[in-house]
Design an enzyme around this catalytic site. Structure first.
Site, PDB file in Angstrom:
ATOM      1  N   SER A  80      32.663  49.808  44.183  1.00 21.64           N
ATOM      2  CA  SER A  80      33.860  50.107  43.382  1.00 21.64           C
ATOM      3  C   SER A  80      34.160  49.047  42.341  1.00 21.64           C
ATOM      4  CB  SER A  80      35.089  50.229  44.285  1.00 21.64           C
ATOM      5  OG  SER A  80      34.933  51.263  45.194  1.00 21.64           O
ATOM      6  N   THR A 182      38.461  48.391  44.964  1.00 20.31           N
ATOM      7  CA  THR A 182      38.949  47.579  43.842  1.00 20.31           C
ATOM      8  C   THR A 182      39.469  46.237  44.327  1.00 20.31           C
ATOM      9  OG1 THR A 182      39.594  49.483  42.567  1.00 20.31           O
ATOM     10  CG2 THR A 182      40.791  47.455  42.090  1.00 20.31           C
ATOM     11  N   THR A 200      37.663  46.706  38.665  1.00 16.70           N
ATOM     12  CA  THR A 200      37.204  47.935  39.312  1.00 16.70           C
ATOM     13  C   THR A 200      36.200  48.696  38.453  1.00 16.70           C
ATOM     14  OG1 THR A 200      38.015  49.933  40.424  1.00 16.70           O
ATOM     15  CG2 THR A 200      38.985  49.443  38.305  1.00 16.70           C
ATOM     16  N   ARG A 210      37.798  58.260  31.716  1.00 18.09           N
ATOM     17  CA  ARG A 210      38.974  58.060  32.582  1.00 18.09           C
ATOM     18  C   ARG A 210      39.246  56.560  32.796  1.00 18.09           C
ATOM     19  NH1 ARG A 210      40.105  55.397  37.710  1.00 18.09           N
ATOM     20  NH2 ARG A 210      41.855  56.468  38.661  1.00 18.09           N
ATOM     21  N   VAL A 211      40.500  56.185  32.697  1.00 18.92           N
ATOM     22  CA  VAL A 211      40.911  54.805  32.971  1.00 18.92           C
ATOM     23  C   VAL A 211      41.947  54.852  34.088  1.00 18.92           C
ATOM     24  CG1 VAL A 211      42.154  52.815  32.012  1.00 18.92           C
ATOM     25  CG2 VAL A 211      40.402  53.963  30.645  1.00 18.92           C
ATOM     26  N   GLY A 212      41.838  53.962  35.045  1.00 19.02           N
ATOM     27  CA  GLY A 212      42.793  53.932  36.161  1.00 19.02           C
ATOM     28  C   GLY A 212      43.905  52.923  35.938  1.00 19.02           C
ATOM     29  N   ASP A 213      44.517  52.508  37.025  1.00 17.82           N
ATOM     30  CA  ASP A 213      45.658  51.588  36.963  1.00 17.82           C
ATOM     31  C   ASP A 213      45.242  50.127  36.763  1.00 17.82           C
ATOM     32  OD1 ASP A 213      44.468  51.915  39.608  1.00 17.82           O
ATOM     33  OD2 ASP A 213      45.931  50.436  40.282  1.00 17.82           O
ATOM     34  N   THR A 233      45.557  48.912  44.719  1.00 19.21           N
ATOM     35  CA  THR A 233      44.272  49.594  44.834  1.00 19.21           C
ATOM     36  C   THR A 233      44.565  51.011  45.323  1.00 19.21           C
ATOM     37  OG1 THR A 233      42.094  49.588  45.887  1.00 19.21           O
ATOM     38  CG2 THR A 233      43.915  48.746  47.203  1.00 19.21           C
ATOM     39  N   GLY A 234      43.587  51.897  45.149  1.00 19.86           N
ATOM     40  CA  GLY A 234      43.815  53.277  45.562  1.00 19.86           C
ATOM     41  C   GLY A 234      43.837  54.197  44.361  1.00 19.86           C
ATOM     42  N   GLY A 236      44.514  55.469  41.214  1.00 24.46           N
ATOM     43  CA  GLY A 236      45.141  54.862  40.044  1.00 24.46           C
ATOM     44  C   GLY A 236      46.186  55.748  39.388  1.00 24.46           C
TER      45      GLY A 236
HETATM   46  N1  ASP Z   1      42.657  51.864  41.616  1.00 23.92           N
HETATM   47  C1  ASP Z   1      41.315  52.168  41.181  1.00 23.92           C
HETATM   48  C2  ASP Z   1      41.370  53.199  40.097  1.00 23.92           C
HETATM   49  O1  ASP Z   1      42.112  54.162  40.232  1.00 23.92           O
HETATM   50  C3  ASP Z   1      40.431  52.671  42.263  1.00 23.92           C
HETATM   51  C4  ASP Z   1      40.318  51.860  43.523  1.00 23.92           C
HETATM   52  O2  ASP Z   1      41.250  51.164  43.929  1.00 23.92           O
HETATM   53  O3  ASP Z   1      39.249  51.915  44.135  1.00 23.92           O
HETATM   54  O4  ASP Z   1      40.627  53.101  39.155  1.00 23.92           O
END
Ligand code: ASP
Length: 319
Positions: A80, A182, A200, A210-213, A233-234, A236
Site C-alpha cells: 500500500s 498506508t 500511500t 484517483r487521489v485519496g486522503d 488510514t483506511g 480515503g
Molecule cells: N487512505 C488511503 C487512501 O484512501 C488508503 C489506505 O489507508 O490504505 O488512499
C-alpha cells in the site's frame, strides 16, 4: 464540629493527592518529551524505529517522520506504500504523500508516478517551492529536476496480484477493501517540535487518476504545533468527506485527549451514506506527548515508541 473538620481535612488531603498525581503525570509527560515520542499506523515497527533513531541523535521530528515513512516506501512487501504498492486498474502505480512541520508548513504530492520516495518529494515541495500541492506530471518533473531517480515501482508480486484481479473483477474499482497499509507517522522531538508524514499508493486497483486522503492537508494529515498532530488510514473517500485529521486536532484543542478526539472523529463517519463495512483508523499525538488511536472496524494496529520502549497496540473500535 469534629465531623466537619474531618471532612474538611480529608477534602484537603484529597486535593493534595490530586495535585501530587497531576505533578507526577506532568513529570511523566516531560520524561516522554525529553526523548521524544513516535507513533505510526499499522505494524510499521521498522518505520518508528528509524524515526526514533533520528530523535535519539538529536534530529528533528521532521527528519524523523520523513525517515520513518521512507521505510515502507522502499519495502517491496508493503503493498500500500511506495515501491511494491498495488497499481491502479490500468496497472500503473500512483503515489500520494504529505508532510507537515512544527511551523505549520506543508507539502504534498498527488498521483506521482515512477518515484520511490514520494514523502521526500513532498518535503521538497514544502521547502523549495511557494506551493503546497504538486500533482502528476508536474510532481514527477519536479522530482527529476531535484535529482530523484525514475524507477519501475510495480513489483513482480504486485503485478501478479493485479493480473489475478483483472481476471476476476471486470475492471470495477474496489471500494472499501478492509486491508490498508498506508503509513501515517507522527513525532515530537526533544525540543517539543511536532511533525507528521503520510504516504500511500492508495486503494488497490483504483480508477486511474484517483487521489485519496493521504496527500490532502487536514484529511490524511494535520499538525498544529501548539496542540498536536493526527493522521489517517483506511477508505480515503470517507476521511476526505469529514476532513478527519484536522477535526481531531481541533477536538484536542477543546481539551479532548488524543484517543477521545480520534473516537469522536470516527463517530462522525457514521452519517456517511452507504454501507459501513469500510475501515478508517486514526492516530493522534498531543503536544504533551500523549498518544491515542481509534478505528471504525476492529483490528487496527498502531505502533508507538516512548522512552525507548516499542509497543504494538490495537485501537479500540466503534464496531
Ligand atoms: N487512505 C488511503 C487512501 O484512501 C488508503 C489506505 O489507508 O490504505 O488512499
Amino acid at each position: 464540629m469534629q465531623r466537619r473538620n474531618f471532612i474538611k481535612d480529608s477534602g484537603l488531603c484529597l486535593a493534595g493527592l490530586t495535585i501530587l498525581q497531576d505533578l507526577h503525570n506532568l513529570t511523566k509527560i516531560d520524561d516522554h518529551r525529553k526523548e521524544g515520542v513516535v507513533i505510526a499506523t499499522w505494524n510499521n515497527q521498522k518505520a518508528v524505529e528509524a524515526a526514533w533513531k533520528v530523535l535519539q541523535e538529536n534530529g528533528s521530528a521532521l527528519n524523523a517522520v520523513e525517515e520513518g515513512a521512507r521505510v515502507p516506501e522502499a519495502d517491496e512487501k508493503d503493498t500500500s506504500v511506495g515501491y511494491g504498492g498495488y497499481p491502479d486498474r490500468e496497472g500503473i502505480v500512483t503515489l500520494d504523500a504529505s508532510i507537515m512541520d512544527h511551523e505549520g508548513n506543508a507539502g504534498s504530492v498527488f498521483f506521482l508516478q515512477g518515484i520511490k520516495h514520494p514523502i521526500s518529494v513532498a518535503r521538497l515541495v514544502m521547502e523549495k517551492t511557494p506551493h503546497v500541492y504538486l500533482a502528476g506530471e508536474g510532481a514527477r518533473l519536479f522530482a527529476i529536476e531535484n535529482g530523484f531517480k525514475e524507477e519501475n515501482l510495480l513489483s513482480e508480486g504486485s503485478n501478479k496480484e493485479y493480473q489475478e484481479w483483472k481476471k476476476k473483477n471486470n475492471y470495477s474499482p474496489v471500494i472499501g477493501p478492509k486491508v490498508h497499509d498506508t503509513i501515517g507517522i507522527l513525532a515530537i522531538d526533544k525540543e517539543t517540535r511536532l511533525s507528521g508524514a503520510c504516504s500511500t499508493s492508495g486503494l488497490a486497483f483504483k480508477m486511474h487518476g484517483r487521489v485519496g486522503d493521504s496527500p490532502i492537508i487536514g484529511s490524511g494529515l494535520y499538525v498544529d504545533n501548539m496542540i498536536g498532530a493526527a493522521s489517517a488510514t483506511g477508505l480515503g473517500e470517507a476521511v476526505i468527506k469529514k476532513v478527519g485529521s484536522f477535526s481531531i486536532v481541533e477536538m484536542m484543542r477543546t481539551g479532548h485527549s488524543p484517543k477521545k478526539a480520534c473516537k469522536k472523529a470516527i463517530e462522525r463517519l457514521l452519517d456517511i451514506k452507504g454501507p459501513k463495512d469500510f475501515q478508517v483508523g486514526y492516530i493522534a499525538l498531543s503536544k504533551e506527548g500523549e498518544v491515542g488511536a481509534y478505528s471504525l472496524q476492529p483490528n487496527f494496529p498502531y505502533v508507538v515508541i516512548r522512552e525507548g520502549k516499542f509497543e504494538l497496540k490495537y485501537a479500540n473500535s466503534y464496531f
